[in-house]
Design a protein around this motif. Structure first.
Motif, PDB file in Angstrom:
ATOM      1  N   ALA A  33       0.860  -1.183   0.000  1.00 60.31           N
ATOM      2  CA  ALA A  33       0.000   0.000   0.000  1.00 60.31           C
ATOM      3  C   ALA A  33       0.895   1.231   0.000  1.00 60.31           C
ATOM      4  CB  ALA A  33      -0.882  -0.015   1.240  1.00 60.31           C
ATOM      5  N   TYR A  34       0.793   2.056  -1.046  1.00 59.66           N
ATOM      6  CA  TYR A  34       1.607   3.268  -1.114  1.00 59.66           C
ATOM      7  C   TYR A  34       0.650   4.455  -1.223  1.00 59.66           C
ATOM      8  CZ  TYR A  34       5.602   6.222  -2.283  1.00 59.66           C
ATOM      9  OH  TYR A  34       6.585   7.176  -2.264  1.00 59.66           O
ATOM     10  N   PHE A  35       0.188   4.929  -0.084  1.00 59.94           N
ATOM     11  CA  PHE A  35      -0.854   5.948  -0.046  1.00 59.94           C
ATOM     12  C   PHE A  35      -2.020   5.521  -0.941  1.00 59.94           C
ATOM     13  CE2 PHE A  35       3.321   7.904   0.671  1.00 59.94           C
ATOM     14  CZ  PHE A  35       3.174   8.108   2.030  1.00 59.94           C
ATOM     15  N   GLU A  36      -2.436   6.372  -1.905  1.00 63.39           N
ATOM     16  CA  GLU A  36      -3.603   5.985  -2.710  1.00 63.39           C
ATOM     17  C   GLU A  36      -3.205   5.209  -3.974  1.00 63.39           C
ATOM     18  OE1 GLU A  36      -2.099   9.886  -3.930  1.00 63.39           O
ATOM     19  OE2 GLU A  36      -2.620   8.989  -2.011  1.00 63.39           O
ATOM     20  N   LYS A  37      -1.901   4.908  -4.107  1.00 66.14           N
ATOM     21  CA  LYS A  37      -1.448   4.244  -5.335  1.00 66.14           C
ATOM     22  C   LYS A  37      -1.126   2.773  -5.111  1.00 66.14           C
ATOM     23  CE  LYS A  37       0.432   7.954  -8.136  1.00 66.14           C
ATOM     24  NZ  LYS A  37       0.969   9.116  -7.404  1.00 66.14           N
ATOM     25  N   GLU A  38      -1.095   2.028  -6.218  1.00 61.84           N
ATOM     26  CA  GLU A  38      -0.644   0.637  -6.177  1.00 61.84           C
ATOM     27  C   GLU A  38       0.876   0.635  -6.349  1.00 61.84           C
ATOM     28  OE1 GLU A  38      -1.419  -1.789  -9.673  1.00 61.84           O
ATOM     29  OE2 GLU A  38      -2.035  -3.446  -8.376  1.00 61.84           O
TER      30      GLU A  38
END
Ligand code: AMO
Length: 430
Positions: free
Chosen positions: A175-180
């Motif tokens: 999980a990288y904030f709201e990104k994949e």
């Protein structure tokens, strides 16, 4: 200041040592205490009546694996380890050790690998295991010194990435904030971008993450890769670099680590001879088919059984060259006159694969075509592909598995022996 135990000798008169209590033997009037640091073991002999009451008092509280500082005089004695003993004037208990121990450091009771890995900090105290990691450290040093001497620069590339490098599988998503995002499988794309950046010769030693489902003796989910990339070079140039690096590493270990090799009962440590044989893929599958009675067709991967059969036949390090383009990654350069074959190679030890590498595709249009041919979308690789449009030099490189190199060099049965805290299908702690 204390002395490393290895350096204590009968000429050293008064010395101070620090370390762990390896063994205690109470013979009534005489107490023998073996003290260990990472360099060796020293016998501390305590004639109970002759030493001060303070030493006697402290010794009462000392259990195995307690941490001590001892000062005293050294005497030559034939029967003790290293032919010397220490008669203490002063003993200080720096920290006591609880009993019973979760793992026997003296190795009188053998433990299975899982138990050892659960108590890895104690396991590493064993002189045999300490030796593996001292050799690993010397190996890493030899690799770096060699590459620096050949004009390489060291680089560090991101481990949190947006794209796969070695094909879409075997990735750990994070999980990288709201990104994949993913943990990187290889610094491949970044070391190639360093070629576009004009760095010419780079290396990186770092973790690679592979979500391998299977539990084997030669796979880890987090491994250490020694990666190299060279501009204005082809696959042959970097194969020559790789084999001479291997020989250099073996030579340095033999020169610098004789005590550690002895602790591992390795009496002979032959240095591989170069050049290693270059076996074309077609010939390699021919050997495997003949030896295993399993039909391996052109374009099939070389599996574990085939790998072993070929290794037994060749009996030394070798390269498999001229691979089918279809089974190597998109970045491997096809031969112009035989595009079904590519300029990729694997470095093999008779037991297993140690490294893969290739001359890379440096032409933008061909690279896009090869990415598409693998069923991947070039749009996902824009950050990587862009540099190929603005003056990418021809280049080649390889990735060498550090644990596999160490494992094959020392004849270790399981790759987990070659890493401090292995990550595998079932192991996330310690
Ligand atoms: P490849 O995927 O063959 O090539 O990896 C290179 C080397 O890394 C080691 N290795 C592993 N070791 C232990 N456990 C694993 N799961 C594992 N996976 C890989 C092996 C292997 O030979 N980008 C290319 C290299 C290149 O072309 O420069 C690559 O990653 O020793």
């Amino acid at each position: 200041m204390h002395s490393p135990i290895k350096e204590v000798n009968p000429q050293s008169e008064s010395v101070e040592i620090v370390g762990w209590v390896h063994e205690i033997r109470d013979l009534g009037g005489l107490l023998f205490c073996l003290v260990r640091d990472r360099t060796g073991i020293l016998q501390v002999t305590i004639p109970k009546k002759k030493v001060s009451p303070i030493v006697q008092e402290v010794m009462k509280g000392v259990t195995r694996e307690s941490v001590v500082r001892i000062r005293g005089t050294v005497k030559a004695i034939e029967k003790a380890p290293g032919g010397r003993e220490l008669i203490p004037d002063n003993v200080e208990l720096l920290n006591s050790c609880e009993t019973p121990l979760p793992l026997d450091v003296v190795e009188k009771v053998s433990a299975d690998l899982d138990t050892r890995l659960d108590a890895r900090f104690l396991d590493i105290r064993k002189p045999r295991v300490t030796s593996i990691f001292l050799i690993r450290s010397a190996m890493m040093d030899a690799v770096q010194v060699y590459l620096f001497s050949r004009g390489f620069i060291h680089c560090t590339t991101p481990k949190i990435v947006a794209a796969a490098t070695e094909g879409g599988t075997e990735l750990f998503p994070i999980a990288y904030f709201e990104k994949e995002a993913f943990l990187n499988q290889s610094p491949q794309l970044y070391k190639q971008m360093m070629m576009a950046a004009g760095m010419e010769k780079v290396f990186e030693i770092g973790p690679i993450f592979r979500a391998e489902e299977h539990n084997t003796t030669k796979h880890l989910n987090e491994a250490t890769s020694i990666d190299v990339e060279v501009s204005f070079a082809d696959h042959r140039d970097v194969m020559a670099l790789l084999e001479s690096l291997i020989v250099h590493v073996y030579g340095q270990i033999r020169e610098q680590c004789s005590d550690q090799l002895a602790a591992l009962n390795i009496e002979e440590f032959p240095i591989p001879r170069i050049p290693f044989p270059r076996i074309p893929y077609e010939e390699a599958i021919g050997i495997a088919t003949a030896k295993t009675n399993e039909k391996i067709s052109f374009g099939d991967d070389i599996g574990t059984t085939a790998e072993k059969a070929i290794g037994d036949e060749i009996g030394e390090h070798y390269f498999i060259v001229d691979w089918p383009t279809a089974i190597k990654p998109y970045y491997a350069m096809p031969y112009e006159d035989q595009p079904h074959l590519c300029r990729a190679f694997d470095l093999m030890h008779p037991r297993m694969e140690l490294a893969s590498g290739a001359q890379r595709v440096h032409q933008y249009a061909l690279l896009v075509e090869q990415i598409r041919a693998k069923g991947l979308a070039p749009e996902g690789f824009e950050f990587y592909l862009n540099p190929f449009r603005y003056g990418m030099p021809p280049h080649a490189g390889w990735g060498l598995g550090a644990e596999r190199l160490l494992m094959t060099m020392l004849g270790l049965n399981n790759i987990r022996e070659a890493v401090l805290f292995p990550r595998d299908r079932h192991r996330l702690v310690p």
